[in-house]
Design an enzyme around this catalytic site. Structure first.
Site, PDB file in Angstrom:
ATOM      1  CG  HIS A  46      -2.249   0.640   1.000  1.00 15.33           C
ATOM      2  ND1 HIS A  46      -2.827   0.779  -0.251  1.00 15.33           N
ATOM      3  CD2 HIS A  46      -3.143   1.194   1.878  1.00 15.33           C
ATOM      4  CE1 HIS A  46      -4.003   1.376  -0.140  1.00 15.33           C
ATOM      5  NE2 HIS A  46      -4.210   1.648   1.141  1.00 15.33           N
ATOM      6  CG  ASN A  96      -8.497   5.554   4.890  1.00 17.29           C
ATOM      7  OD1 ASN A  96      -7.881   4.986   3.998  1.00 17.29           O
ATOM      8  ND2 ASN A  96      -9.404   4.933   5.614  1.00 17.29           N
ATOM      9  CG  ASN A 142     -10.051   3.816   1.141  1.00 14.32           C
ATOM     10  OD1 ASN A 142     -11.105   3.955   0.530  1.00 14.32           O
ATOM     11  ND2 ASN A 142      -9.838   2.800   1.957  1.00 14.32           N
TER      12      ASN A 142
END
Length: 222
Positions: A46, A96, A142
């Site tokens: 990520h 996020n 996100n």
């Protein structure tokens, strides 16, 4: 002790950010390049956007030039690319909320969404695949969704770095937040080099003329 040129660049960036915009505006274009990811979690799929940004900073000779800016909760580094100026950004917020850091930096630097590059992981592309395009939806990412929300625009160009999607849907979260396997780590160095090449080529092209809406793709052989 850092070289004098790098120290001057760091001081210049600090002063520029404190003024909100860069005055007087130097010749050439200016771009903000943000690597999306989770701070403190290097090596995860990520956070591959942060890995690309690290490679970019190294290529541009500013790997030791990062400076923390508390107003946008990010680390910043200033680099030159011909007549263009690049401000590299590593958010200190989690994925996020990356958009809060990116949007605040763009505001302080007086940049539009079209002048902000996002570099992030892409589930729907296998590891080794790259894609660079102008604008579009978040595609479920996100960090990108956060940037769209806080920049109030989806016009940002994005470099999407494939990390591959696991076969079973229940393992997606673990896959994304997990570290690259030993076999995958062998592919990372050429992937990061190719990602840096694509990004710099695209910025050079846009710095010299009107932006193109074409998608640019790349692949690192297994």
């Amino acid at each position: 002790m850092p070289p004098l040129g790098r120290l001057r660049a760091t001081l210049w960036l600090s002063r520029a950010m404190s003024l909100g915009v860069l005055e007087p505006r130097p010749p050439g274009k200016r771009w903000l390049v943000a690597g999306l990811g989770n701070p403190g979690l290097p090596g995860t799929r990520h956070s591959v956007g942060l890995a690309v940004l690290g490679q970019l900073a190294q290529r541009l000779g500013v790997a030791d030039g990062w400076a923390r800016d508390r107003r946008c909760a990010a680390d910043l580094a200033l680099a030159a690319l011909g007549d263009a100026q690049l401000v590299l950004l590593r958010p200190r917020r989690f994925m996020n909320a990356n958009g809060r850091s990116v949007a605040r930096a763009a505001e302080l630097l007086g940049l539009t969404a079209e002048e902000v590059y996002l570099v992030h992981d892409e589930l729907d592309k296998p590891l080794g695949k790259l894609s660079l395009k102008l604008g579009g939806s978040s595609r479920g990412h996100n960090g990108v969704r956060s940037c769209i929300t806080f920049l109030n625009s989806d016009a940002m160009p994005r470099l999407r770095v494939g990390i591959g999607r696991p076969t079973h849907p229940d393992t997606v979260q673990a896959h994304v937040l997990g570290c690259f396997s030993t076999a995958e780590q062998e592919l990372l160095p050429p992937l990061l080099e190719r990602a840096t090449d694509l990004l710099l080529d695209h910025i050079r092209e846009r710095s010299q003329g009107p932006p193109s809406g074409l998608v640019i793709c790349g692949h690192v052989p297994a």
